[in-house]
Design a protein around this motif. Structure first.
Motif, PDB file in Angstrom:
ATOM      1  N   ILE A  47     -14.006  23.962  25.781  1.00 54.69           N
ATOM      2  CA  ILE A  47     -13.886  22.726  26.562  1.00 54.69           C
ATOM      3  C   ILE A  47     -15.098  22.584  27.483  1.00 54.69           C
ATOM      4  CG2 ILE A  47     -11.353  22.701  26.428  1.00 54.69           C
ATOM      5  CD1 ILE A  47     -11.328  23.589  29.351  1.00 54.69           C
ATOM      6  N   CYS A  80     -10.605  15.122  26.700  1.00 50.05           N
ATOM      7  CA  CYS A  80      -9.854  14.540  25.580  1.00 50.05           C
ATOM      8  C   CYS A  80     -10.502  13.273  25.027  1.00 50.05           C
ATOM      9  CB  CYS A  80      -8.429  14.204  26.026  1.00 50.05           C
ATOM     10  SG  CYS A  80      -7.403  15.659  26.273  1.00 50.05           S
ATOM     11  N   SER A 284      -5.923  23.600  23.577  1.00 50.45           N
ATOM     12  CA  SER A 284      -6.941  23.281  22.567  1.00 50.45           C
ATOM     13  C   SER A 284      -7.119  24.432  21.589  1.00 50.45           C
ATOM     14  CB  SER A 284      -8.269  22.911  23.226  1.00 50.45           C
ATOM     15  OG  SER A 284      -8.772  23.977  23.996  1.00 50.45           O
ATOM     16  N   LYS A 288      -5.916  24.697  17.487  1.00 50.30           N
ATOM     17  CA  LYS A 288      -6.889  25.032  16.433  1.00 50.30           C
ATOM     18  C   LYS A 288      -6.426  26.232  15.610  1.00 50.30           C
ATOM     19  CE  LYS A 288     -10.864  27.275  17.098  1.00 50.30           C
ATOM     20  NZ  LYS A 288     -12.217  27.605  17.557  1.00 50.30           N
ATOM     21  N   GLY A 317      -3.786  19.050  23.468  1.00 52.92           N
ATOM     22  CA  GLY A 317      -4.416  19.973  22.516  1.00 52.92           C
ATOM     23  C   GLY A 317      -5.201  19.258  21.427  1.00 52.92           C
ATOM     24  N   ALA A 320      -8.211  17.147  22.807  1.00 57.90           N
ATOM     25  CA  ALA A 320      -9.307  18.017  23.254  1.00 57.90           C
ATOM     26  C   ALA A 320     -10.150  18.466  22.060  1.00 57.90           C
ATOM     27  CB  ALA A 320      -8.754  19.227  23.997  1.00 57.90           C
ATOM     28  N   ASN A 321      -9.513  18.572  20.895  1.00 62.62           N
ATOM     29  CA  ASN A 321     -10.211  18.983  19.671  1.00 62.62           C
ATOM     30  C   ASN A 321     -10.769  17.798  18.881  1.00 62.62           C
ATOM     31  OD1 ASN A 321      -9.734  21.695  20.159  1.00 62.62           O
ATOM     32  ND2 ASN A 321      -7.789  21.707  19.075  1.00 62.62           N
TER      33      ASN A 321
END
Length: 649
Positions: A47, A80, A284, A288, A317, A320-321
């Motif tokens: 992040i 995000c 995050s 993943k 999550g 953020a990815n």
């Protein structure tokens, strides 16, 4: 346990997986346990930090003091949304809204998401919302709900999302506890073809209290609602007046991000407080790892943002990815039991996450609802909210996943912020119904009733020996209760409230709650909360609530109800309806008892304690193994309860 069939990871999943083998899992797991500071420092690079942190972790479980990434500054909304637009991903789809009616979708890209969130943040600012203020969100599963959460995060306001199935009483309790000055709602919600009068419920909740100064109403349907002058504003109109840019409020890593209320073993819901830095790092990374997320994936978590699953694995999550995340307004069986798989087919969903209760409801309708839809896009199938029974696990694997998808049966809680125990798709051999192994940095231990560690195979209380970044920091305005609930029973450990057993292979199986909390359709409900709602009826003297197995819900609520001697006469069926409506009014329809057992007395010890063990046995129709009843002050009531139970349908 060792005779249970084990399913090895598929070659086609292993080939491109982030964690591609058990060897790699074990290597990373050991690193994370041996040197957690270094491990989490490396993960924190996933992040963006406005200012670097000075210290990775500072933990004292003996005082329930938890800090991660201290001194760092960041913003959850920036992580995000903004940074993905800055990286050239503005045209990538961020949200796909699957509307209540089948086949209707709205795609929202990251650029549009940034503009809408900024406009809504500016609306909140115009209503006086500043860093640290609480904002209540009581909304259906529409994009505006996500905009509202991210807008709060952008400004440093603390959002308190209340599931839009809660009653006005339950909503009021959460508004009062959080001290929310602004509330967002919709005129109506839509769910499974039915409308839910959200604004009317809000008006009832706010009647007679002046904490909330502004109500922002999203006109979701054509239905006109009462708008109170000086308090209520049309959200869409207000957003249209605002600029599409809004400055970021940089937050300390330990600044609060949100409060989320969860049922406890006492009547009052607990406002669990999650902070910014650790939560963003944890959600995050676990998104993943567990879903083996890659940039081309279409990710569909069928939860509601009113619960932690929606916060962590629909919003923070995945976004953020830079994922494409589906938000689902409807129910798994509307207009029919093929709804999920229609979405999978039409949107080419590759990662899917839902609760066992939804899977049981679909499986009960027959396999044809699944097999008529093309599910070739699916790669990972997740389960959340309660332990999945082995039969449904196998159905999920064989029928839904066509024996080629990995199943990730995830264990975690509102308190943990993210998944703690789960298989990894490319690495972990799985067993139907088993949560398997801890994620990186998680140190689960099984303790006996004396607080001693059980080594090897065994069963006891599931505790965690060290912190992880996503852990809740406190109960809002009540740190003593936070300590009492989670850290007082087993010194130096976080106590999850769940029991677990470890098999000969070292795999963890979750056995369910050890305290007075029932898991109904993935909703965690405190027995004390339901009992309090029942006893509020003026004709009820006493109540005891337990959970019994249910084919679809997993657990259903069985309520024993003792009436006042002066109570008005009704037959058992009428009383059952009255009690169910009482609970629906005070908590919500999802908390209604399935069975109401009207009785003259509850079995009590001489010290006046209700012997719940006997009530469970009777409700389960386990009449032959009642055990010792010599300590009862009123043993004669047991026979009466048994006879009544035998006559109940």
């Amino acid at each position: 346990m060792s005779t249970i069939k084990t399913y090895s990871p598929s070659n086609h999943i292993q080939k491109n997986a982030h964690i591609e083998s058990m060897t790699r899992y074990q290597e990373l797991y050991q690193q994370s346990i041996n040197d957690p500071e270094r491990f989490w420092h490396e993960q924190a690079q996933s992040i963006s930090w406005f200012k670097d942190y000075q210290q990775v972790k500072k933990i004292n479980f003996n005082e329930a003091k938890i800090k991660w990434f201290t001194g760092g500054k960041l913003n959850a909304c920036y992580n995000c949304v903004d940074r993905h637009v800055e990286a050239g991903l503005g045209q990538k789809t961020a949200l796909i809204w699957a509307k209540d009616e089948a086949g209707q979708y709205e795609h929202i890209n990251y650029q549009t998401l940034l503009e809408k969130v900024s406009q809504l943040a500016n609306v909140l600012k115009s209503q006086g919302v500043q860093k640290g203020d609480r904002v209540c969100i009581y909304m259906p599963m529409v994009p505006q709900t996500i905009y509202a959460m991210l807008a709060c995060a952008r400004l440093g306001a603390i959002h308190s999302v209340v599931f839009a199935g809660f009653s006005s009483e339950a909503l009021r309790d959460r508004i009062v506890d959080s001290g929310s000055k602004v509330l967002l709602t919709a005129n109506e919600g839509l769910r499974g073809g039915r409308t839910i009068p959200l604004k009317d419920i809000v008006d009832q909740a706010l009647d007679g209290q002046d904490i909330v100064q502004s109500v922002l109403v999203y006109q979701h349907t054509a239905t006109a609602v009462n708008m109170q002058k000086g308090r209520d504003l049309d959200l869409t109109e207000q957003m249209q007046k605002q600029n599409t840019a809004c400055p970021i409020e940089w937050m300390d890593s330990e600044d609060p991000l949100f409060i989320l209320y969860t049922s406890g073993s006492t009547g009052k819901p607990k406002g669990l407080l999650h902070t910014t830095g650790g939560y963003m790092v944890y959600t995050s990374n676990t998104h993943k790892w567990v879903f083996d997320y890659h940039e081309q994936d279409i990710y569909f978590c069928a939860a509601d943002v009113g619960w932690i699953t929606g916060h962590s694995y629909i919003v923070y999550g995945p976004l953020a990815n830079a994922a494409t995340t589906v938000i689902f307004e409807s129910t798994p069986v509307y207009p029919n039991a093929g709804r999920y798989w229609q979405i999978v087919e039409e949107l080419k969903v590759s990662l899917f996450y839902t609760a066992p209760t939804a899977l049981r409801a679909i499986a009960a309708e027959g396999n044809a609802w699944v097999t008529q839809h093309n599910r070739a896009s699916l790669r990972i199938l997740g389960s959340v909210g309660e332990p999945i029974n082995p039969e449904i696990w196998k159905w999920y694997y064989d029928i839904v996943g066509e024996k080629r998808c990995a199943i990730v049966d995830t264990w975690w809680q509102t308190e943990t912020g993210g998944i703690l125990i789960s298989p990894l798709p490319g690495a972990t051999p799985t067993k139907p119904g088993c949560a398997t192994l801890p994620l990186f940095g998680i140190k689960p231990e099984i303790l006996d009733k004396n607080g001693q560690t059980i080594e090897g195979a065994g069963e006891g209380a599931l505790c965690i020996a060290d912190s992880w970044p996503g852990q809740a920091r406190t109960i809002y305005k009540n740190h003593d209760r936070f300590y009492e609930t989670y850290f007082s029973q087993y010194k130096g450990y976080y106590f999850s409230g769940d029991g677990a057993k470890r098999d000969a292979d070292g795999y963890l199986w979750i056995t369910g709650r050890m305290d007075d909390v029932i898991n109904v359709s993935g909703h965690r409900l405190g027995t004390a909360e339901i009992e309090s709602a029942i006893v509020e009826h003026h004709d009820v003297a006493e109540s005891a609530v337990i959970g019994i197995p249910h084919d679809i819900k997993g657990t259903s609520i069985y309520a024993y109800v003792v009436l006042n001697h002066t109570s008005t006469e009704h037959n058992a069926e009428q009383w059952s309806d009255l009690i169910k409506n009482q609970v629906k009014t005070l908590i919500g329809s999802f908390a209604k008892p399935e069975h109401v057992h009207i009785c003259k007395a509850l079995p009590k010890t001489r010290s006046g304690k209700v012997m719940r063990r006997l009530l469970r046995k009777i409700a389960h129709k386990d009449f032959d193994t009642l055990g010792d009843t010599s300590t009862l002050a009123n043993p004669e009531c047991v026979e009466t309860l048994i006879e009544q139970r035998k006559q109940m349908v």
